[in-house]
Motif scaffolding. Structure first.
Motif, mmCIF file in Angstrom:
data_model
loop_
_atom_site.group_PDB
_atom_site.id
_atom_site.type_symbol
_atom_site.label_atom_id
_atom_site.label_comp_id
_atom_site.label_asym_id
_atom_site.label_seq_id
_atom_site.Cartn_x
_atom_site.Cartn_y
_atom_site.Cartn_z
ATOM 1 N N GLU A 1 0.879 -1.368 0.160
ATOM 2 C CA GLU A 1 -0.008 0.119 0.076
ATOM 3 C C GLU A 1 0.803 1.169 0.036
ATOM 4 O OE1 GLU A 1 -2.493 -0.552 3.422
ATOM 5 O OE2 GLU A 1 -3.993 -1.928 2.427
ATOM 6 N N ASN B 1 -8.493 6.173 -2.105
ATOM 7 C CA ASN B 1 -9.683 5.829 -1.365
ATOM 8 C C ASN B 1 -10.294 4.910 -2.190
ATOM 9 O OD1 ASN B 1 -13.187 6.531 -1.168
ATOM 10 N ND2 ASN B 1 -12.108 5.991 0.824
ATOM 11 N N ASN B 2 -10.332 5.070 -3.512
ATOM 12 C CA ASN B 2 -11.241 3.995 -4.667
ATOM 13 C C ASN B 2 -10.167 3.063 -5.225
ATOM 14 O OD1 ASN B 2 -13.947 5.326 -5.066
ATOM 15 N ND2 ASN B 2 -12.683 6.851 -5.175
ATOM 16 N N LYS B 3 -8.838 3.247 -5.069
ATOM 17 C CA LYS B 3 -8.160 2.190 -5.926
ATOM 18 C C LYS B 3 -7.393 1.367 -4.713
ATOM 19 C CE LYS B 3 -10.068 3.244 -9.440
ATOM 20 N NZ LYS B 3 -11.509 2.423 -9.902
ATOM 21 N N VAL B 4 -6.845 2.057 -3.726
ATOM 22 C CA VAL B 4 -5.972 1.367 -3.054
ATOM 23 C C VAL B 4 -6.964 0.829 -1.526
ATOM 24 C CG1 VAL B 4 -4.109 1.511 -1.251
ATOM 25 C CG2 VAL B 4 -4.300 2.703 -3.340
ATOM 26 N N ASN B 5 -8.167 1.279 -1.617
ATOM 27 C CA ASN B 5 -9.170 0.799 -0.709
ATOM 28 C C ASN B 5 -8.869 1.122 0.782
ATOM 29 O OD1 ASN B 5 -11.407 -0.192 -2.598
ATOM 30 N ND2 ASN B 5 -9.912 -2.173 -2.684
ATOM 31 N N LEU B 6 -8.345 2.340 0.901
ATOM 32 C CA LEU B 6 -7.854 3.077 2.136
ATOM 33 C C LEU B 6 -9.156 3.813 2.495
ATOM 34 C CD1 LEU B 6 -4.145 3.877 2.284
ATOM 35 C CD2 LEU B 6 -5.294 1.795 3.112
ATOM 36 N N ASN B 7 -9.549 3.794 3.933
ATOM 37 C CA ASN B 7 -10.606 4.719 4.331
ATOM 38 C C ASN B 7 -10.210 5.819 4.512
ATOM 39 O OD1 ASN B 7 -9.802 4.462 6.877
ATOM 40 N ND2 ASN B 7 -10.895 2.601 7.400
ATOM 41 N N GLU C 1 -4.770 3.258 -12.666
ATOM 42 C CA GLU C 1 -5.149 1.739 -12.555
ATOM 43 C C GLU C 1 -4.240 0.703 -13.385
ATOM 44 O OE1 GLU C 1 -9.294 2.091 -13.876
ATOM 45 O OE2 GLU C 1 -9.735 2.071 -11.776
#
Length: 129
Positions: free
Chosen positions: A32, A72-78, A122
């Motif tokens: 990440e 937020n959208n591609k690494v999925n961290l909040n 991406e």
């Protein structure tokens, strides 16, 4: 003392499983960090700015919003994880992302530019993962 405790008190199969899970989590965190670092570099390259300018100048708030949105959208961290990473309050991240999403909905040219850039990111991320 720790080795003695491990030898005498800890169930070794469970301890081994626990250590393995910690190592796997750390590997995910490392990945990440690498991805976030690359996204920062790509944004700086794309907009011809330095990291210092990206994070310090008011004029680069849109680029920061793109950064937060992408992470937020591609690494999925909040929001909280992103805020911690950039020493911000989660509400700052939330507001930046929401304002960008609003602009994307109402400005087709910006939407096209940002979505193309995110697709480019991406594609690059696929090479990292």
């Amino acid at each position: 003392e720790l080795v003695q405790f491990i030898n005498n008190e800890i169930d070794k199969p469970h301890f081994a499983y626990y250590l393995k899970s910690i190592i796997n989590k750390w590997k995910n965190v490392e990945k990440e960090i690498e991805i976030v670092d690359n996204v920062i570099n790509w944004i700086c390259d794309r907009y011809n700015i330095t990291r210092t300018i990206l994070f310090k100048e008011k004029s680069t708030s849109e680029q920061r919003a793109i950064l937060y949105y992408t992470i937020n959208n591609k690494v999925n961290l909040n929001y909280s994880d992103i805020a911690d990473a950039f020493n911000k309050h989660p509400s700052v991240i939330n507001r930046a992302i929401r304002q960008l999403e609003f602009r994307l909905e109402n400005q087709p040219r910006l939407y096209s530019e940002i979505t193309n850039f995110i697709k480019e990111i991406e594609n690059r991320l696929l090479n990292i993962k």
